[in-house]
Design a protein around this motif. Structure first.
Motif, PDB file in Angstrom:
ATOM      1  N   THR A 201       0.831  -1.206   0.000  1.00 20.18           N
ATOM      2  CA  THR A 201       0.000   0.000   0.000  1.00 20.18           C
ATOM      3  C   THR A 201       0.860   1.249   0.000  1.00 20.18           C
ATOM      4  N   ALA A 202       0.448   2.210  -0.819  1.00 20.33           N
ATOM      5  CA  ALA A 202       1.073   3.529  -0.844  1.00 20.33           C
ATOM      6  C   ALA A 202       0.321   4.424   0.133  1.00 20.33           C
ATOM      7  N   ILE A 203       1.041   4.984   1.107  1.00 16.37           N
ATOM      8  CA  ILE A 203       0.451   5.836   2.135  1.00 16.37           C
ATOM      9  C   ILE A 203       0.890   7.277   1.887  1.00 16.37           C
ATOM     10  N   ASP A 210      -3.058   4.138  -2.713  1.00 11.27           N
ATOM     11  CA  ASP A 210      -3.174   3.063  -3.700  1.00 11.27           C
ATOM     12  C   ASP A 210      -2.785   1.766  -3.013  1.00 11.27           C
ATOM     13  N   THR A 211      -3.280   0.653  -3.534  1.00 11.32           N
ATOM     14  CA  THR A 211      -2.980  -0.640  -2.923  1.00 11.32           C
ATOM     15  C   THR A 211      -3.054  -1.721  -3.982  1.00 11.32           C
ATOM     16  N   TYR A 299       4.995   2.949  -6.272  1.00 10.67           N
ATOM     17  CA  TYR A 299       4.367   3.631  -5.144  1.00 10.67           C
ATOM     18  C   TYR A 299       5.259   4.727  -4.566  1.00 10.67           C
ATOM     19  N   HIS A 300       6.559   4.595  -4.747  1.00 11.14           N
ATOM     20  CA  HIS A 300       7.469   5.687  -4.382  1.00 11.14           C
ATOM     21  C   HIS A 300       7.111   6.938  -5.191  1.00 11.14           C
ATOM     22  N   VAL A 301       6.801   6.729  -6.462  1.00 13.18           N
ATOM     23  CA  VAL A 301       6.371   7.840  -7.319  1.00 13.18           C
ATOM     24  C   VAL A 301       4.989   8.335  -6.886  1.00 13.18           C
ATOM     25  N   ALA A 302       4.086   7.402  -6.582  1.00 11.51           N
ATOM     26  CA  ALA A 302       2.711   7.768  -6.238  1.00 11.51           C
ATOM     27  C   ALA A 302       2.634   8.684  -5.022  1.00 11.51           C
TER      28      ALA A 302
END
Length: 384
Positions: A201-203, A210-211, A299-302
């Protein structure tokens, strides 16, 4: 408050009693083979006659409680659909609403409701709270939860990304923020919940952005027996080749993942086999770590730059070998693993990256039962 936490399955009932003020576990157990011929007796290595239903299973729980006085019950419910974005106190309408979500989680929600109704019948005076696995992900923006399919499929059937493991992701994100010394609302990070079922999961600002799991828990990472992402046309192809929907479901959910690649869905066994030079196990680890590393990069980008990468759950907390395989693929992000710290086993949050690492890497134990108990106590106290 002394809270009984229930995780009710179709043929099992896992329970734990937590004292939320003392932060202590007073009792825990697992009743298996409900409705079957034989079951494990609580706190015993013996086998005994199976219990016919969840009501009978609760009689075993009641006997195990002894002098412990329960003040509330908290339930883990897998699917909250679009309605439930936070824990709620149970009444008849809430129970019926959960039942209406059965088509979205046919293996889980019906069993969860059985546990709710059994508690209501045995202890009608006890307040009950439900905590939904999907609730934390209700903050996903529409561009993250939408699938590029006709609107009718969403409107009629609710086909969209829901995400799962939300209770764990929320708990671990807060623990990670505390470890880093920042408010949970300031935490931007990536949480990898890695067990037999796995999700990432992107926090962003303490909320799920996002997950990896989607309409069902099948989407996303390579898991113990689940395939994770694959070309949807494969399902069409298999259907044309004569596979039934039930066969495809079994194939992708129970016969794929590590089991398909390495012949074993236990990460410890796969790591050991790879250490012996077994090609299938080496390939399984390469595929699984590569898939996870791709998601971490995305997710680092997100989140516009993660403040931490966090590993949790059974594999995430205990497999130093798999963590190393994943982090070794992230050198482009300036992440550097401290090999000595990585192999240390502990039951507390810890740092496993070097002081030179551009992004800290943490191992944070998850505790879904604690999260459910605390949410239950908070909600009951607020409604008192």
């Amino acid at each position: 408050m002394q809270v009984l936490v229930i995780n009710s399955g179709s043929s099992s009932l896992k329970y734990q009693v937590r004292d939320t003020e003392a932060g202590a576990v007073l009792l825990e157990g697992l009743i298996e083979r409900i409705g079957q011929a034989e079951t494990a007796l609580p706190d015993s290595g013996q086998r005994g006659a199976g219990v016919p239903d969840h009501a009978a299973a609760l009689e075993l729980v009641s006997a195990a409680l002894g002098e412990i006085r329960i003040e509330a019950v908290g339930h883990r419910v897998v699917h909250g659909g679009e309605r439930f974005s936070e824990p709620v106190l149970i009444d008849n309408e809430i129970t019926r609403a959960i039942e209406r979500l059965n088509p979205l989680a046919p293996l889980h929600n019906p069993a969860n409701v059985l546990g709710i109704r059994a508690i209501a019948a045995k202890w009608p005076e006890l307040p009950q709270v439900v905590v939904f696995d999907t609730a934390f992900h209700r903050s996903l923006p529409e561009y993250a939860w939408r699938y590029a399919i006709p609107e009718e499929l969403y409107q009629r059937h609710g086909i969209r990304r829901y995400g799962f493991h939300g209770t764990s992701h929320e708990f671990v994100s807060r623990q990670a923020a505390e470890f880093l010394g920042i408010p949970s609302g300031d935490f931007d990070g990536v949480i990898a919940h890695l067990g037999n079922g796995a999700s990432i999961t992107a926090i962003k600002a303490g909320r799920s952005l996002d997950t990896s799991m989607g309409f069902t828990p099948l989407e996303g990472l390579v898991m113990g027996t689940r395939s994770g992402d694959l070309d949807p046309s494969i399902l069409v192809f298999l259907g044309r080749e004569g596979y039934s929907p039930e066969q495809i479901d079994t194939l992708l959910n129970r016969e794929s993942g590590l089991l398909a690649l390495a012949g074993n869905n236990d990460m410890r066994s796969v790591v050991e086999a790879a250490g012996r030079g077994e090609r299938a196990a080496e390939l399984a680890l390469a595929v699984t770590s590569y898939r996870l590393a791709k998601y971490i990069g995305a997710y680092h980008v997100a989140v516009e730059g993660m403040k931490a990468l966090v590993f949790t759950a059974g594999i995430g907390e205990n497999s130093a070998e798999f963590r190393a395989l994943v982090v070794d693929r992230l050198t482009a992000l300036g992440i550097e693993l401290d090999q000595a710290a990585n192999v240390i086993r502990a039951k507390t949050a810890r740092l496993i990256s070097t002081e030179h690492s551009a992004i800290p890497v943490l191992v944070v134990p998850t505790d879904e039962e604690r999260a459910i108990a605390e949410a239950t106590a908070s909600l009951v106290a607020a409604g008192a």
